[in-house]
Enzyme design. Structure first.
Site, PDB file in Angstrom:
ATOM      1  N   ASP A  35      30.687  14.460 -24.397  1.00  0.00           N
ATOM      2  CA  ASP A  35      30.982  14.313 -22.965  1.00  0.00           C
ATOM      3  C   ASP A  35      31.420  15.663 -22.404  1.00  0.00           C
ATOM      4  OD1 ASP A  35      31.894  11.541 -21.126  1.00  0.00           O
ATOM      5  OD2 ASP A  35      32.407  13.553 -20.413  1.00  0.00           O
ATOM      6  N   LEU A  83      24.669   7.378 -22.046  1.00  0.00           N
ATOM      7  CA  LEU A  83      25.300   6.928 -20.799  1.00  0.00           C
ATOM      8  C   LEU A  83      25.650   8.080 -19.861  1.00  0.00           C
ATOM      9  CD1 LEU A  83      27.069   5.004 -23.240  1.00  0.00           C
ATOM     10  CD2 LEU A  83      27.146   3.698 -21.125  1.00  0.00           C
ATOM     11  N   GLU A  86      25.595  11.393 -13.636  1.00  0.00           N
ATOM     12  CA  GLU A  86      26.311  11.316 -12.367  1.00  0.00           C
ATOM     13  C   GLU A  86      26.037   9.909 -11.858  1.00  0.00           C
ATOM     14  OE1 GLU A  86      28.379  13.326 -10.958  1.00  0.00           O
ATOM     15  OE2 GLU A  86      28.153  14.939 -12.405  1.00  0.00           O
ATOM     16  N   THR A 132      20.207   1.280 -14.735  1.00  0.00           N
ATOM     17  CA  THR A 132      20.864   0.451 -13.712  1.00  0.00           C
ATOM     18  C   THR A 132      19.857  -0.427 -12.995  1.00  0.00           C
ATOM     19  OG1 THR A 132      21.906   0.620 -11.534  1.00  0.00           O
ATOM     20  CG2 THR A 132      20.661   2.511 -12.230  1.00  0.00           C
ATOM     21  N   ASP A 133      20.325  -1.558 -12.487  1.00  0.00           N
ATOM     22  CA  ASP A 133      19.425  -2.423 -11.697  1.00  0.00           C
ATOM     23  C   ASP A 133      19.022  -1.756 -10.386  1.00  0.00           C
ATOM     24  OD1 ASP A 133      21.875  -2.588 -10.352  1.00  0.00           O
ATOM     25  OD2 ASP A 133      21.902  -4.784 -10.245  1.00  0.00           O
ATOM     26  N   GLU A 134      19.739  -0.670 -10.008  1.00  0.00           N
ATOM     27  CA  GLU A 134      19.446  -0.034  -8.720  1.00  0.00           C
ATOM     28  C   GLU A 134      18.056   0.602  -8.697  1.00  0.00           C
ATOM     29  OE1 GLU A 134      22.780   2.055  -6.956  1.00  0.00           O
ATOM     30  OE2 GLU A 134      24.190   0.860  -8.111  1.00  0.00           O
ATOM     31  N   ALA A 158      16.981   7.107  -7.598  1.00  0.00           N
ATOM     32  CA  ALA A 158      15.736   7.856  -7.839  1.00  0.00           C
ATOM     33  C   ALA A 158      15.858   8.667  -9.121  1.00  0.00           C
ATOM     34  CB  ALA A 158      15.442   8.768  -6.651  1.00  0.00           C
ATOM     35  N   LYS A 160      17.842   7.989 -11.670  1.00  0.00           N
ATOM     36  CA  LYS A 160      17.878   7.074 -12.831  1.00  0.00           C
ATOM     37  C   LYS A 160      16.475   6.529 -13.113  1.00  0.00           C
ATOM     38  CE  LYS A 160      21.010   5.812 -14.922  1.00  0.00           C
ATOM     39  NZ  LYS A 160      21.700   6.375 -16.119  1.00  0.00           N
ATOM     40  N   ARG A 287      26.721   3.104   4.796  1.00  0.00           N
ATOM     41  CA  ARG A 287      26.103   4.106   3.911  1.00  0.00           C
ATOM     42  C   ARG A 287      24.624   4.234   4.315  1.00  0.00           C
ATOM     43  NH1 ARG A 287      26.238   2.322  -2.248  1.00  0.00           N
ATOM     44  NH2 ARG A 287      28.225   3.418  -2.367  1.00  0.00           N
TER      45      ARG A 287
HETATM   46  P1  NAD Z   1      31.009   7.467 -15.099  1.00  0.00           P
HETATM   47  O1  NAD Z   1      30.703   8.340 -13.930  1.00  0.00           O
HETATM   48  O2  NAD Z   1      32.309   6.744 -15.155  1.00  0.00           O
HETATM   49  O3  NAD Z   1      30.919   8.326 -16.455  1.00  0.00           O
HETATM   50  C1  NAD Z   1      29.908   9.274 -16.684  1.00  0.00           C
HETATM   51  C2  NAD Z   1      30.337  10.117 -17.868  1.00  0.00           C
HETATM   52  O4  NAD Z   1      29.279  11.065 -18.142  1.00  0.00           O
HETATM   53  C3  NAD Z   1      31.610  10.925 -17.623  1.00  0.00           C
HETATM   54  O5  NAD Z   1      32.474  10.801 -18.735  1.00  0.00           O
HETATM   55  C4  NAD Z   1      31.109  12.354 -17.474  1.00  0.00           C
HETATM   56  O6  NAD Z   1      32.060  13.318 -17.901  1.00  0.00           O
HETATM   57  C5  NAD Z   1      29.887  12.341 -18.370  1.00  0.00           C
HETATM   58  N1  NAD Z   1      28.894  13.374 -18.022  1.00  0.00           N
HETATM   59  C6  NAD Z   1      28.414  13.649 -16.782  1.00  0.00           C
HETATM   60  N2  NAD Z   1      27.548  14.694 -16.854  1.00  0.00           N
HETATM   61  C7  NAD Z   1      27.477  15.060 -18.163  1.00  0.00           C
HETATM   62  C8  NAD Z   1      26.751  16.046 -18.878  1.00  0.00           C
HETATM   63  N3  NAD Z   1      25.927  16.894 -18.237  1.00  0.00           N
HETATM   64  N4  NAD Z   1      26.909  16.148 -20.206  1.00  0.00           N
HETATM   65  C9  NAD Z   1      27.763  15.301 -20.872  1.00  0.00           C
HETATM   66  N5  NAD Z   1      28.492  14.350 -20.240  1.00  0.00           N
HETATM   67  C10 NAD Z   1      28.347  14.230 -18.899  1.00  0.00           C
HETATM   68  O7  NAD Z   1      29.769   6.472 -15.203  1.00  0.00           O
HETATM   69  P2  NAD Z   1      29.729   4.931 -15.615  1.00  0.00           P
HETATM   70  O8  NAD Z   1      29.999   4.109 -14.422  1.00  0.00           O
HETATM   71  O9  NAD Z   1      30.520   4.739 -16.853  1.00  0.00           O
HETATM   72  O10 NAD Z   1      28.180   4.794 -15.954  1.00  0.00           O
HETATM   73  C11 NAD Z   1      27.703   5.134 -17.252  1.00  0.00           C
HETATM   74  C12 NAD Z   1      26.198   4.921 -17.292  1.00  0.00           C
HETATM   75  O11 NAD Z   1      25.889   3.561 -16.960  1.00  0.00           O
HETATM   76  C13 NAD Z   1      25.432   5.784 -16.269  1.00  0.00           C
HETATM   77  O12 NAD Z   1      24.244   6.220 -16.882  1.00  0.00           O
HETATM   78  C14 NAD Z   1      25.149   4.828 -15.121  1.00  0.00           C
HETATM   79  O13 NAD Z   1      23.965   5.192 -14.458  1.00  0.00           O
HETATM   80  C15 NAD Z   1      24.996   3.507 -15.865  1.00  0.00           C
HETATM   81  N6  NAD Z   1      25.335   2.287 -15.101  1.00  0.00           N
HETATM   82  C16 NAD Z   1      26.523   2.191 -14.434  1.00  0.00           C
HETATM   83  C17 NAD Z   1      26.836   1.006 -13.767  1.00  0.00           C
HETATM   84  C18 NAD Z   1      28.170   0.833 -13.054  1.00  0.00           C
HETATM   85  O14 NAD Z   1      28.403  -0.192 -12.418  1.00  0.00           O
HETATM   86  N7  NAD Z   1      29.110   1.755 -13.159  1.00  0.00           N
HETATM   87  C19 NAD Z   1      25.947  -0.056 -13.762  1.00  0.00           C
HETATM   88  C20 NAD Z   1      24.742   0.091 -14.467  1.00  0.00           C
HETATM   89  C21 NAD Z   1      24.461   1.264 -15.128  1.00  0.00           C
HETATM   90  P1  TYD Z   2      29.877   1.108  -5.302  1.00  0.00           P
HETATM   91  O1  TYD Z   2      31.078   0.655  -6.062  1.00  0.00           O
HETATM   92  O2  TYD Z   2      29.824   2.513  -4.798  1.00  0.00           O
HETATM   93  O3  TYD Z   2      28.616   0.773  -6.215  1.00  0.00           O
HETATM   94  P2  TYD Z   2      27.024   0.789  -5.838  1.00  0.00           P
HETATM   95  O4  TYD Z   2      26.821   1.564  -4.601  1.00  0.00           O
HETATM   96  O5  TYD Z   2      26.446   1.488  -7.044  1.00  0.00           O
HETATM   97  O6  TYD Z   2      26.620  -0.644  -5.738  1.00  0.00           O
HETATM   98  O7  TYD Z   2      29.701   0.150  -4.041  1.00  0.00           O
HETATM   99  C1  TYD Z   2      29.610  -1.253  -4.179  1.00  0.00           C
HETATM  100  C2  TYD Z   2      29.326  -1.830  -2.809  1.00  0.00           C
HETATM  101  O8  TYD Z   2      30.478  -1.616  -1.983  1.00  0.00           O
HETATM  102  C3  TYD Z   2      28.174  -1.163  -2.086  1.00  0.00           C
HETATM  103  O9  TYD Z   2      27.478  -2.142  -1.333  1.00  0.00           O
HETATM  104  C4  TYD Z   2      28.843  -0.167  -1.167  1.00  0.00           C
HETATM  105  C5  TYD Z   2      30.149  -0.837  -0.824  1.00  0.00           C
HETATM  106  N1  TYD Z   2      31.306   0.048  -0.586  1.00  0.00           N
HETATM  107  C6  TYD Z   2      32.094  -0.130   0.548  1.00  0.00           C
HETATM  108  O10 TYD Z   2      31.835  -1.009   1.392  1.00  0.00           O
HETATM  109  N2  TYD Z   2      33.173   0.695   0.727  1.00  0.00           N
HETATM  110  C7  TYD Z   2      33.485   1.684  -0.164  1.00  0.00           C
HETATM  111  O11 TYD Z   2      34.470   2.419   0.063  1.00  0.00           O
HETATM  112  C8  TYD Z   2      32.678   1.839  -1.335  1.00  0.00           C
HETATM  113  C9  TYD Z   2      32.978   2.908  -2.339  1.00  0.00           C
HETATM  114  C10 TYD Z   2      31.596   0.987  -1.500  1.00  0.00           C
END
Ligand code: NAD
Ligand code: TYD
Length: 350
Positions: A35, A83, A86, A132-134, A158, A160, A287
């Site tokens: 990381d 994982l 950004e 991600t489902d996005e 885009a 991802k 947004r």
């Molecule tokens: P996060 O932003 O909390 O963590 C990302 C981690 O990656 C951090 O620890 C960061 O330091 C590290 N990182 C970033 N750039 C790096 C690099 N160049 N080299 C090494 N490490 C690096 O993210 P998260 O929410 O834990 O998501 C993790 C993964 O799951 C991502 O790939 C994201 O697309 C995917 N994902 C997230 C969600 C969600 O709801 N959070 C849902 C589906 C998929």
């Molecule tokens: P987020 O947690 O940023 O996840 P994602 O955009 O990946 O789904 O946002 C979840 C939902 O909440 C999304 O529809 C955007 C909305 N949102 C707000 O309404 N206010 C906020 O301050 C944030 C961060 C998100």
């Protein structure tokens, strides 16, 4: 050790739960956590397991090919769970190029390093990409299945989707055993307070406005992060190479309803008069390009691996609130900006 698994982004929100699960559940696996420790990566997320014999942290960048090759050869890595990324849509709108570099080029560098290290000997190897489902875009109706065409709409999705294509291309072109899973929105402990749920919790604590984008009508499908980590374990060990799995908990909620639920829970927990936190709700400019709805059909992972979500949403949300209320120091660190410097100094001395 039976095998070595390289987990990238293991100091982030989901990654730290995956690292913890694997380190505890598989004492005969060596778990490497690579990381870069961006603003989103915190070693405090892994305090409870950092001294385990089967765990190593490596501070480094997935873009650093030399480092990657050294790790693969020194530790004989046989599995990758990728994982590192950004991960925040709002940030991607301001910095799309940074998302392309980390999420696309970073994934390609990691794929290339695995390909080089594994020398076409793919026996017992797996490259598992967490997506991600996005990438499917907005589900105006119905549910995303694994066959839904990719239709990303934000710079984050885009980037991802592009990385998903490269993973598939490495499977098709070089026969590398790869798997991709695409999960819905996660919530739970250790999520950085820029994402909706921890942001709302943090703002209620400090009596700050709760920004709801647009009318709050957008729908997300929420899954507890520990359920996601267990799904990743199931997919890693049971998936057929070359396959894709959608992960979700059939738990759709409008943002405004979710924010109101949090307000009610927090009023009780903080012994504030009922309705006090809801007064903080502030509708703000939407947004740009805001996807209306994400909704996953998880039947493939359920039928093929036996995984299913275990944490009921209202209980999971309440325990998440409890976690943030009892981890005020963590919240203060990650929101202060001092946090990273502290850990950089600490690891420079190791
Ligand atoms: P996060 O932003 O909390 O963590 C990302 C981690 O990656 C951090 O620890 C960061 O330091 C590290 N990182 C970033 N750039 C790096 C690099 N160049 N080299 C090494 N490490 C690096 O993210 P998260 O929410 O834990 O998501 C993790 C993964 O799951 C991502 O790939 C994201 O697309 C995917 N994902 C997230 C969600 C969600 O709801 N959070 C849902 C589906 C998929
Ligand atoms: P987020 O947690 O940023 O996840 P994602 O955009 O990946 O789904 O946002 C979840 C939902 O909440 C999304 O529809 C955007 C909305 N949102 C707000 O309404 N206010 C906020 O301050 C944030 C961060 C998100």
């Amino acid at each position: 050790m039976k095998r070595t698994i390289l987990i990238t982004g293991g100091a982030g929100f989901i990654g730290s739960h995956v690292v913890r699960l694997f380190v505890k559940k598989y004492p005969d696996y060596l778990i490497l956590n690579l990381d870069k420790l961006t603003y989103a990566g915190n070693l405090e997320n892994l305090r409870d397991i950092e001294d385990r014999k089967n765990y190593r942290f490596i501070k480094g960048d997935i873009l650093d090919t030399e480092l990657l090759l050294r790790i693969f050869s020194e530790y004989q890595v046989s599995g990758v769970i990728h994982l590192a990324a950004e991960s925040h849509v709002d940030r991607s709108l301001h910095n799309p190029d940074e998302f392309a570099v980390t999420n696309i080029i970073g994934t390609i560098r990691l794929l290339k390093a695995a390909l080089t290290a594994w020398h076409n000997n793919f026996e017992g190897k797996l490259f598992y990409h967490i997506s991600t489902d996005e990438v499917y875009g907005s589900a105006e109706e119905g549910f995303f299945t694994e066959e839904t065409p990719l239709d990303p709409r934000s710079p984050y999705s885009a980037s991802k989707a592009s990385s998903d294509h490269f993973v598939r291309a490495f499977n098709n072109s070089y026969h590398m055993p790869t798997v991709i899973s695409r999960c819905s929105n996660n919530y739970g402990p250790y999520q950085f307070p820029e994402k909706l749920i921890p942001l709302v919790i943090n703002n209620i604590i400090h009596r700050k406005p709760l920004p709801v984008y647009g009318k709050g009508e957008n729908i997300r499908d929420w899954l507890h992060v520990e359920d996601h980590a267990k799904a990743i374990d199931a997919v890693f060990h049971k998936a057929k190479p070359g396959s894709v799995y959608n992960i979700g908990g059939n738990n759709e909620l409008k943002n405004i309803d979710l924010v109101k639920m949090l307000c009610r829970i927090m009023d009780k927990k903080l012994s504030r008069p009922e309705g006090e936190s809801a007064k903080l709700i502030t509708f703000v400019k939407d947004r740009p390009g805001h996807d209306l709805r994400y909704a996953i059909n998880p039947s493939k992972i359920i039928s093929e691996t036996g995984w299913r979500p275990e944490i009921e949403f209202s209980q999971g949300l309440e325990s998440t609130v409890d976690w943030y209320l009892t981890h005020a120091e963590w919240l203060a660190h990650v929101t202060s900006g001092e946090y990273l410097k502290y850990y950089e100094k600490m690891y420079a001395n190791r």
